[in-house]
Design a protein around this motif. Structure first.
Motif, PDB file in Angstrom:
ATOM      1  N   ALA A   7      30.659  19.451 102.208  1.00  0.00           N
ATOM      2  CA  ALA A   7      31.648  20.391 102.772  1.00  0.00           C
ATOM      3  C   ALA A   7      31.504  20.502 104.290  1.00  0.00           C
ATOM      4  O   ALA A   7      32.511  20.539 105.010  1.00  0.00           O
ATOM      5  CB  ALA A   7      31.508  21.757 102.117  1.00  0.00           C
ATOM      6  N   GLN A  10      32.869  17.316 105.817  1.00  0.00           N
ATOM      7  CA  GLN A  10      34.330  17.296 105.745  1.00  0.00           C
ATOM      8  C   GLN A  10      34.935  18.233 106.786  1.00  0.00           C
ATOM      9  O   GLN A  10      35.935  17.895 107.418  1.00  0.00           O
ATOM     10  CB  GLN A  10      34.804  17.659 104.335  1.00  0.00           C
ATOM     11  CG  GLN A  10      34.609  16.522 103.358  1.00  0.00           C
ATOM     12  CD  GLN A  10      34.996  16.891 101.945  1.00  0.00           C
ATOM     13  OE1 GLN A  10      34.579  17.912 101.424  1.00  0.00           O
ATOM     14  NE2 GLN A  10      35.799  16.034 101.323  1.00  0.00           N
ATOM     15  N   CYS A  82      39.266  12.292 100.249  1.00  0.00           N
ATOM     16  CA  CYS A  82      39.032  13.310  99.217  1.00  0.00           C
ATOM     17  C   CYS A  82      39.522  14.680  99.661  1.00  0.00           C
ATOM     18  O   CYS A  82      40.122  15.415  98.867  1.00  0.00           O
ATOM     19  CB  CYS A  82      37.548  13.368  98.855  1.00  0.00           C
ATOM     20  SG  CYS A  82      36.968  11.938  97.923  1.00  0.00           S
ATOM     21  N   GLU A  83      39.304  15.023 100.911  1.00  0.00           N
ATOM     22  CA  GLU A  83      39.741  16.316 101.435  1.00  0.00           C
ATOM     23  C   GLU A  83      41.262  16.436 101.368  1.00  0.00           C
ATOM     24  O   GLU A  83      41.794  17.458 100.924  1.00  0.00           O
ATOM     25  CB  GLU A  83      39.252  16.479 102.878  1.00  0.00           C
ATOM     26  CG  GLU A  83      39.666  17.766 103.533  1.00  0.00           C
ATOM     27  CD  GLU A  83      38.933  18.992 103.015  1.00  0.00           C
ATOM     28  OE1 GLU A  83      39.431  20.098 103.256  1.00  0.00           O
ATOM     29  OE2 GLU A  83      37.883  18.847 102.360  1.00  0.00           O
ATOM     30  N   ASP A  88      36.909  16.762  94.757  1.00  0.00           N
ATOM     31  CA  ASP A  88      35.501  17.064  95.025  1.00  0.00           C
ATOM     32  C   ASP A  88      34.733  15.777  94.733  1.00  0.00           C
ATOM     33  O   ASP A  88      34.579  15.401  93.568  1.00  0.00           O
ATOM     34  CB  ASP A  88      35.023  18.198  94.124  1.00  0.00           C
ATOM     35  CG  ASP A  88      33.550  18.529  94.304  1.00  0.00           C
ATOM     36  OD1 ASP A  88      32.771  17.666  94.769  1.00  0.00           O
ATOM     37  OD2 ASP A  88      33.166  19.652  93.943  1.00  0.00           O
TER      38      ASP A  88
END
Length: 110
Positions: A7, A10, A82-83, A88
């Motif tokens: 996280a 990202q 992915c973001e 996830d």
């Protein structure tokens, strides 16, 4: 940054792109294409090496640096991809390992 996690990375990537107004270009199509290009650049380093040479690639500082940079590029584009799609990546990998354990049981397992 005291501890690295997906996280946090990202968020850093999103902030980096936002500061340069790159978000319009960070579509799933563009990100997956960039991911493919970066993965190919990683492959290029190993393309003509023998299996033994490939196992020793990190012993040469210049080559190790190139490999490390390409790994970072691949991971950066994968995390951004992915973001954008709301995936996830750790949960996706965990679920995939579960499916593979069912599909390919270890010898001696039912």
């Amino acid at each position: 940054m005291s501890e690295l996690d997906v996280a946090t990375l990202q968020r850093r990537l999103a902030e980096f792109a936002a500061a340069r107004n790159w978000q319009p270009y960070h579509t799933p199509k563009n990100l997956v294409a960039a991911l493919s290009v970066e993965a190919s650049e990683l492959v290029e380093i190993f393309q003509w090496l023998t299996p033994d040479e490939s196992e020793r690639v990190m012993r040469d500082p210049d080559t190790a640096h190139r490999v490390t940079d390409e790994v970072a590029d691949v991971l950066a584009y994968l995390l951004q991809f992915c973001e954008v799609l709301g995936i996830d990546p750790l949960a996706a990998l965990d679920a995939k390992i579960d499916r593979n354990e069912e599909r390919f049981p270890a010898p001696g397992e039912p």
